[in-house]
Motif scaffolding. Structure first.
Motif, PDB file in Angstrom:
ATOM      1  N   ALA A 228       0.839  -1.197   0.000  1.00 33.43           N
ATOM      2  CA  ALA A 228       0.000   0.000   0.000  1.00 33.43           C
ATOM      3  C   ALA A 228       0.872   1.244   0.000  1.00 33.43           C
ATOM      4  O   ALA A 228       2.061   1.190   0.301  1.00 33.43           O
ATOM      5  CB  ALA A 228      -0.892  -0.015   1.230  1.00 33.43           C
ATOM      6  N   GLU A 229       0.244   2.357  -0.375  1.00 36.37           N
ATOM      7  CA  GLU A 229       0.900   3.652  -0.213  1.00 36.37           C
ATOM      8  C   GLU A 229       0.298   4.262   1.052  1.00 36.37           C
ATOM      9  O   GLU A 229      -0.917   4.384   1.171  1.00 36.37           O
ATOM     10  CB  GLU A 229       0.633   4.546  -1.420  1.00 36.37           C
ATOM     11  CG  GLU A 229       1.389   5.864  -1.325  1.00 36.37           C
ATOM     12  CD  GLU A 229       1.206   6.723  -2.559  1.00 36.37           C
ATOM     13  OE1 GLU A 229       1.992   6.580  -3.510  1.00 36.37           O
ATOM     14  OE2 GLU A 229       0.253   7.519  -2.556  1.00 36.37           O
ATOM     15  N   GLN A 231       0.133   7.381   3.726  1.00 38.46           N
ATOM     16  CA  GLN A 231       0.418   8.807   3.937  1.00 38.46           C
ATOM     17  C   GLN A 231       0.112   9.149   5.397  1.00 38.46           C
ATOM     18  O   GLN A 231      -0.936   8.763   5.916  1.00 38.46           O
ATOM     19  CB  GLN A 231      -0.429   9.668   2.996  1.00 38.46           C
ATOM     20  CG  GLN A 231       0.029   9.550   1.544  1.00 38.46           C
ATOM     21  CD  GLN A 231      -0.639  10.574   0.651  1.00 38.46           C
ATOM     22  OE1 GLN A 231      -1.801  10.886   0.813  1.00 38.46           O
ATOM     23  NE2 GLN A 231       0.107  11.096  -0.300  1.00 38.46           N
ATOM     24  N   ALA A 252      11.382   7.874   3.307  1.00 38.67           N
ATOM     25  CA  ALA A 252      10.032   8.416   3.111  1.00 38.67           C
ATOM     26  C   ALA A 252      10.092   9.736   2.354  1.00 38.67           C
ATOM     27  O   ALA A 252      10.997  10.539   2.564  1.00 38.67           O
ATOM     28  CB  ALA A 252       9.365   8.634   4.464  1.00 38.67           C
ATOM     29  N   THR A 260       5.039  10.172   2.878  1.00 34.78           N
ATOM     30  CA  THR A 260       4.499   9.132   1.996  1.00 34.78           C
ATOM     31  C   THR A 260       5.453   7.948   2.013  1.00 34.78           C
ATOM     32  O   THR A 260       6.645   8.090   1.731  1.00 34.78           O
ATOM     33  CB  THR A 260       4.328   9.657   0.555  1.00 34.78           C
ATOM     34  OG1 THR A 260       3.474  10.806   0.586  1.00 34.78           O
ATOM     35  CG2 THR A 260       3.699   8.595  -0.341  1.00 34.78           C
ATOM     36  N   ILE A 261       4.910   6.776   2.386  1.00 35.99           N
ATOM     37  CA  ILE A 261       5.722   5.562   2.492  1.00 35.99           C
ATOM     38  C   ILE A 261       5.078   4.484   1.629  1.00 35.99           C
ATOM     39  O   ILE A 261       3.852   4.344   1.610  1.00 35.99           O
ATOM     40  CB  ILE A 261       5.736   5.019   3.949  1.00 35.99           C
ATOM     41  CG1 ILE A 261       6.050   6.136   4.939  1.00 35.99           C
ATOM     42  CG2 ILE A 261       6.689   3.854   4.089  1.00 35.99           C
ATOM     43  CD1 ILE A 261       5.563   5.825   6.346  1.00 35.99           C
ATOM     44  N   LYS A 262       5.896   3.714   0.927  1.00 38.03           N
ATOM     45  CA  LYS A 262       5.377   2.545   0.208  1.00 38.03           C
ATOM     46  C   LYS A 262       5.832   1.318   0.956  1.00 38.03           C
ATOM     47  O   LYS A 262       7.014   1.143   1.210  1.00 38.03           O
ATOM     48  CB  LYS A 262       5.886   2.534  -1.233  1.00 38.03           C
ATOM     49  CG  LYS A 262       5.233   3.606  -2.064  1.00 38.03           C
ATOM     50  CD  LYS A 262       5.298   3.361  -3.547  1.00 38.03           C
ATOM     51  CE  LYS A 262       4.454   4.407  -4.264  1.00 38.03           C
ATOM     52  NZ  LYS A 262       4.662   4.481  -5.677  1.00 38.03           N
ATOM     53  N   ARG A 265       0.978  -3.029   4.757  1.00 40.81           N
ATOM     54  CA  ARG A 265       0.014  -2.495   5.732  1.00 40.81           C
ATOM     55  C   ARG A 265       0.370  -2.890   7.170  1.00 40.81           C
ATOM     56  O   ARG A 265       0.151  -2.142   8.110  1.00 40.81           O
ATOM     57  CB  ARG A 265      -1.386  -3.047   5.424  1.00 40.81           C
ATOM     58  CG  ARG A 265      -2.028  -2.475   4.191  1.00 40.81           C
ATOM     59  CD  ARG A 265      -3.264  -3.292   3.831  1.00 40.81           C
ATOM     60  NE  ARG A 265      -4.225  -3.339   4.930  1.00 40.81           N
ATOM     61  CZ  ARG A 265      -5.236  -2.487   5.092  1.00 40.81           C
ATOM     62  NH1 ARG A 265      -5.418  -1.524   4.225  1.00 40.81           N
ATOM     63  NH2 ARG A 265      -6.057  -2.597   6.112  1.00 40.81           N
ATOM     64  N   THR A 288      -3.693   3.946   0.808  1.00 38.25           N
ATOM     65  CA  THR A 288      -4.198   3.735  -0.546  1.00 38.25           C
ATOM     66  C   THR A 288      -3.812   2.336  -0.973  1.00 38.25           C
ATOM     67  O   THR A 288      -2.627   2.029  -1.132  1.00 38.25           O
ATOM     68  CB  THR A 288      -3.594   4.768  -1.530  1.00 38.25           C
ATOM     69  OG1 THR A 288      -3.751   6.061  -0.968  1.00 38.25           O
ATOM     70  CG2 THR A 288      -4.280   4.696  -2.875  1.00 38.25           C
ATOM     71  N   SER A 290      -3.339  -0.973  -3.233  1.00 32.68           N
ATOM     72  CA  SER A 290      -2.948  -1.234  -4.622  1.00 32.68           C
ATOM     73  C   SER A 290      -4.193  -1.640  -5.407  1.00 32.68           C
ATOM     74  O   SER A 290      -4.926  -2.527  -5.018  1.00 32.68           O
ATOM     75  CB  SER A 290      -1.929  -2.370  -4.656  1.00 32.68           C
ATOM     76  OG  SER A 290      -1.613  -2.691  -5.974  1.00 32.68           O
ATOM     77  N   ASP A 294      -3.154  -0.343 -10.883  1.00 30.40           N
ATOM     78  CA  ASP A 294      -1.725  -0.411 -10.562  1.00 30.40           C
ATOM     79  C   ASP A 294      -1.143  -1.738 -11.050  1.00 30.40           C
ATOM     80  O   ASP A 294      -0.071  -1.790 -11.636  1.00 30.40           O
ATOM     81  CB  ASP A 294      -1.486  -0.309  -9.045  1.00 30.40           C
ATOM     82  CG  ASP A 294      -2.021   0.980  -8.459  1.00 30.40           C
ATOM     83  OD1 ASP A 294      -2.025   1.979  -9.184  1.00 30.40           O
ATOM     84  OD2 ASP A 294      -2.444   0.975  -7.293  1.00 30.40           O
TER      85      ASP A 294
END
Length: 306
Positions: A228-229, A231, A252, A260-262, A265, A288, A290, A294
């Motif tokens: 997930a992305e 924020q 980050a 913002t981190i990818k 979860r 957010t 995936s 995507d």
């Protein structure tokens, strides 16, 4: 397992010396909605034209309920209903008159069957109005009704939500799902609207350069990964960035007070706990997931599905 309604067996199409379709093999089952997607020029329309016998297959075969579209065309095609983009209707006639007109071209379509499909697509109220007064969404539904008159096992819809407003798209999406479940029809939808396909379909086939590069269960496509992305609105932002690097080796991105981190979860509770321990204030966390979009952009390696 559901009965196979349509099967493509190593279907190829060559025009001149160029191979347009390079050996498609997949099957579609009764009662499922199958999304057929890919960039423009990928071969979607060519494949659909071969499915319904409008274009000759160079090699391979399309079988509908076991009948070959090449050698048993009449038996195969009677099981297919199709609409391509905006269905053409006689605008000076009512919806009922249009359906009655088409019914004359097919064997054994009774008045009761016409009433049945009208109810199925939710056109009971406007069916006696002239089609010229219909909205685009109502025309699409009338087109689907027409394609269903002869009780096909396979329904092929090319861009069924083309030109519709959001309310019309939602309506058509709802009717397509109901049709698959109530009529046990195999529905094939060609589209480039991935967000719609994601909500409408059970499985999706992705075609690129005439080749099927992935067939994916829609639920699995979005649930398989926990990536997930993330924020996070935090202060002080600099300390948060440094803490993430030190504690988790995460780089980050930061803008104003938002990180913002990818990642996974599962990391979120640990990161929140770490921030609390370091007196970093957390105001908001947004995740957010995936999406199918995507996933398919990864497979296509492009920024567009158009």
């Amino acid at each position: 397992m559901s009965e196979t309604a349509m099967e493509l067996v190593d279907v190829k199409k060559t025009i001149g010396k160029k191979e347009i379709i390079t050996g498609l093999s997949f099957s579609i089952h009764k009662g499922e909605v199958f999304g057929f997607i890919g960039p423009n020029g990928a071969g979607k329309t060519t494949t659909i034209r071969m499915m319904v016998g409008l274009m000759q297959i160079t090699s391979g075969d399309v079988q509908i309920l076991g009948n070959s579209i090449k050698s048993e065309y009449k038996d195969a095609i009677k099981e297919v209903g199709a609409i391509v983009e905006n269905p053409e209707m006689h605008s000076f006639m009512t919806g009922w008159q249009n359906l009655k007109h088409y019914a004359r071209m097919m064997p054994n379509v009774t008045k009761e069957r016409i009433s049945e499909v009208v109810k199925l697509v939710g056109l009971e109220k406007p069916i006696n109005e002239k089609v010229g007064k219909y909205s685009l969404g109502m025309r699409q539904r009338l087109g689907i009704a027409q394609a269903l008159l002869h009780k096909p096992s396979v329904l092929i819809l090319d861009e069924p939500t083309n030109g519709l407003d959001p309310a019309g798209i939602r309506e058509i999406r709802q009717y397509i799902r109901e049709l698959a479940e109530q009529e046990n029809v195999a529905i094939i939808i060609s589209s480039h609207l991935l967000s719609e396909i994601e909500q409408m379909c059970d499985r999706i086939g992705l075609i690129k350069n005439g080749e099927m590069i992935a067939i994916q269960d829609v639920r699995a496509a979005t649930e398989q990964t926990s990536a997930a992305e993330i924020q996070m609105e935090v202060t002080p932002i600099d300390q948060a960035v440094e803490t993430l690097k030190t504690e988790y080796d995460i780089d980050a991105a930061s803008s104003d007070n938002t990180l913002t981190i990818k990642g996974e979860r599962e990391m979120i509770p640990k990161i929140i706990q770490t921030f609390v321990n370091h007196d970093i204030q957390i105001y908001q966390v947004t995740i957010t997931k995936s999406t199918l979009e995507d996933k398919f952009f990864e497979l296509i390696g492009e920024n567009t599905i158009e």
